[in-house]
Design an enzyme around this catalytic site. Structure first.
Site, PDB file in Angstrom:
ATOM      1  N   HIS A 336       0.841  -1.193   0.000  1.00  0.00           N
ATOM      2  CA  HIS A 336       0.000   0.000   0.000  1.00  0.00           C
ATOM      3  C   HIS A 336       0.882   1.251   0.000  1.00  0.00           C
ATOM      4  O   HIS A 336       1.920   1.278   0.656  1.00  0.00           O
ATOM      5  CB  HIS A 336      -0.915   0.024   1.227  1.00  0.00           C
ATOM      6  CG  HIS A 336      -1.698  -1.242   1.421  1.00  0.00           C
ATOM      7  ND1 HIS A 336      -2.826  -1.540   0.696  1.00  0.00           N
ATOM      8  CD2 HIS A 336      -1.489  -2.295   2.260  1.00  0.00           C
ATOM      9  CE1 HIS A 336      -3.292  -2.728   1.075  1.00  0.00           C
ATOM     10  NE2 HIS A 336      -2.492  -3.194   2.022  1.00  0.00           N
ATOM     11  N   HIS A 340       1.573  11.763   0.534  1.00  0.00           N
ATOM     12  CA  HIS A 340       1.226  13.092   1.028  1.00  0.00           C
ATOM     13  C   HIS A 340       0.285  13.781   0.054  1.00  0.00           C
ATOM     14  O   HIS A 340       0.516  13.783  -1.159  1.00  0.00           O
ATOM     15  CB  HIS A 340       2.503  13.914   1.205  1.00  0.00           C
ATOM     16  CG  HIS A 340       2.256  15.360   1.498  1.00  0.00           C
ATOM     17  ND1 HIS A 340       1.464  15.780   2.540  1.00  0.00           N
ATOM     18  CD2 HIS A 340       2.686  16.493   0.888  1.00  0.00           C
ATOM     19  CE1 HIS A 340       1.425  17.096   2.562  1.00  0.00           C
ATOM     20  NE2 HIS A 340       2.157  17.558   1.567  1.00  0.00           N
ATOM     21  N   ASN A 373      -5.263  19.406   1.964  1.00  0.00           N
ATOM     22  CA  ASN A 373      -3.883  19.259   2.423  1.00  0.00           C
ATOM     23  C   ASN A 373      -3.810  19.765   3.861  1.00  0.00           C
ATOM     24  O   ASN A 373      -3.807  20.967   4.109  1.00  0.00           O
ATOM     25  CB  ASN A 373      -2.944  20.060   1.522  1.00  0.00           C
ATOM     26  CG  ASN A 373      -1.487  19.972   1.963  1.00  0.00           C
ATOM     27  OD1 ASN A 373      -1.164  19.380   2.983  1.00  0.00           O
ATOM     28  ND2 ASN A 373      -0.600  20.564   1.186  1.00  0.00           N
TER      29      ASN A 373
END
Length: 462
Positions: A336, A340, A373
């Site tokens: 996996h 970011h 983000n």
């Protein structure tokens, strides 16, 4: 004869004892994640499409070129309208924030997430041996770590670290700090608290390289409980296999591509330079060069080396030969990919570099859409998506990759200790992801800006 046997046996027993002692010491140095808690702000802090339009309207010092640039950026960002912002923008005070606004934002986060984490694990605040707090763009006196210690009444001999200015990759820096402490001290509990304060860092100027950050960054945070207690390894969620940190700050172009600074009008903002993509690519490749031998099987390293040499020899013998790249298959050592959520372009770029498919990129894309983000805590929302989708099975390997100002690229590999699938920050909406069609609400409202040039198209400003 018995004496001879004794002389032979003693060194053997001594060697076996030393091996046993060394193995025990190695086990005590393991780094486990017992649990983590991502922060979900209240619904009254959601940055919907209509509100974002109103927010841009009241930014009076933006001209039409800046408005067009801002709208194009948010349309192409991959961010949805259920992300969260700081309370200061909802009270229309983003141009005049106070220190209290930043502190209140952080208190709302850690009073919620740390409390939930400790309650779920059954760990008392007085049992925490190490506290690491990383919030890059807010520094206070007393420190944020001191405020957490005061709020939860932690004990006086706790080892405390307060990190600032570390950027979006700070949470892996915090984990690395804890890992190194675990090598020297046994039977510890470590609490890592990672977030970002947006309240005092909203940019109110008109520099295009700075207003971009207003589009990308959103409120969030995560509290993570780690341990090296051998007796708790079966209760752990993840075990750290390896971690690599890369820092290219010695290069001027890398150092200056992400920087908090003042614009020509003296307004403070976060500058994202044109050299950012190049700096990120360089740091990423430098990091992978060191990380690959640690996580990939020998057969894949051998295959890549052979193909690389063959391609190089062919190119030297035939100058008109093809330019097909030899790609390392990271899926031979990774199950996996936890990426970011720096932006749509960041996710696409990493996916292309690692030859990942849409299934691999789905957790990062969905996290960007739902939470945006959230700086250093983004990785843990992506991990939470994988867990909520019940992708993480025992012995699976999770590769985390993050970038940060400096310029830094940090990565690590986790091994899943047990099957994971508990409810987390995604539990109320996970059944709706991924949608059949990932619609961008900003595209529906502002997408026409991409095709229009004249000032009359900015009707929403009227």
């Amino acid at each position: 004869m018995e004496l001879l046997t004794l002389f032979i046996a003693l060194p053997v027993f001594y060697i076996l004892f030393m091996i046993w002692k060394w193995a025990g010491a190695r086990r005590d140095q393991e780094c486990y994640i017992l649990d983590y808690e991502c922060h979900k702000p209240t619904d009254d802090r959601m940055l919907g499409t209509e509100f974002c339009g109103e927010l841009m309207k009241r930014t009076k010092n933006l001209g039409l070129p800046e408005y067009k640039f801002l709208l194009k950026a948010i349309v192409n960002s991959g961010i949805g309208e259920q992300t969260y912002g700081p309370r200061v923008v909802f009270s229309a005070r983003e141009n005049n924030p106070t220190l209290l606004d930043g502190m209140s934002e952080m208190e709302e986060f850690y009073e919620d997430s740390v409390a939930k984490l400790l309650a779920r694990t059954g760990i008392s605040p007085s049992e925490i041996d190490v506290l690491v707090v990383n919030v890059s763009m807010l520094s206070s006196v007393p420190s944020l770590s001191a405020r957490i210690i005061n709020h939860y009444r932690m004990r006086e001999d706790i080892k405390v670290f307060n990190l600032t200015g570390m950027g979006c990759s700070a949470s892996l820096i915090s984990v690395d700090l804890v890992r190194n402490l675990f090598k020297s001290y046994k039977n510890l509990y470590a609490l890592v608290v990672t977030s970002e304060s947006l309240s005092p860092n909203w940019y109110s100027g008109n520099d295009k390289s700075m207003i971009l950050s207003n589009c990308l960054f959103r409120s969030g945070g995560c509290a993570i409980l780690l341990t090296n207690k051998r007796a708790l390894k079966h209760k752990a969620m993840l075990r750290l296999k390896c971690l690599v940190r890369t820092h290219n700050g010695a290069r001027d172009d890398s150092y200056g591509c992400c920087m908090q600074m003042e614009d020509e009008q003296g307004k403070v903002g976060f500058h994202l330079g044109k050299t950012l993509p190049k700096a990120a690519t360089r740091a990423f490749l430098d990091n992978l060069r060191e990380m690959s031998p640690k996580i990939l099987p020998m057969r894949e390293l051998f295959r890549f080396t052979v193909l690389y040499l063959v391609r190089k020899m062919r190119r030297s013998s035939n100058k008109t030969g093809g330019t097909t790249k030899t790609v390392v298959n990271f899926k031979t050592g990774v199950d996996h990919f936890c990426l970011h959520t720096g932006g749509k372009a960041v996710i696409d770029g990493i996916g292309m570099s690692l030859d990942l498919n849409e299934y691999d990129l789905e957790p990062a894309r969905m996290t960007l859409h739902r939470f945006g983000n959230t700086s250093a805590s983004s990785l843990w929302y992506v991990l939470g998506y994988m867990e909520a989708k019940r992708r993480l099975k025992k012995a699976d390997r999770v590769f985390m990759i993050s970038f940060g100002a400096g310029f830094k690229c940090n990565s690590c590999l986790w091994e899943v200790v047990r099957d994971l699938g508990d409810g987390n920050v995604w539990k109320d909406c996970i059944n709706g992801y991924p949608p059949e069609r990932l619609e961008n609400p900003f595209m529906a409202k502002f997408g026409w800006i991409n095709q229009q040039e004249d000032a009359s198209t900015f009707k929403f400003l009227e």
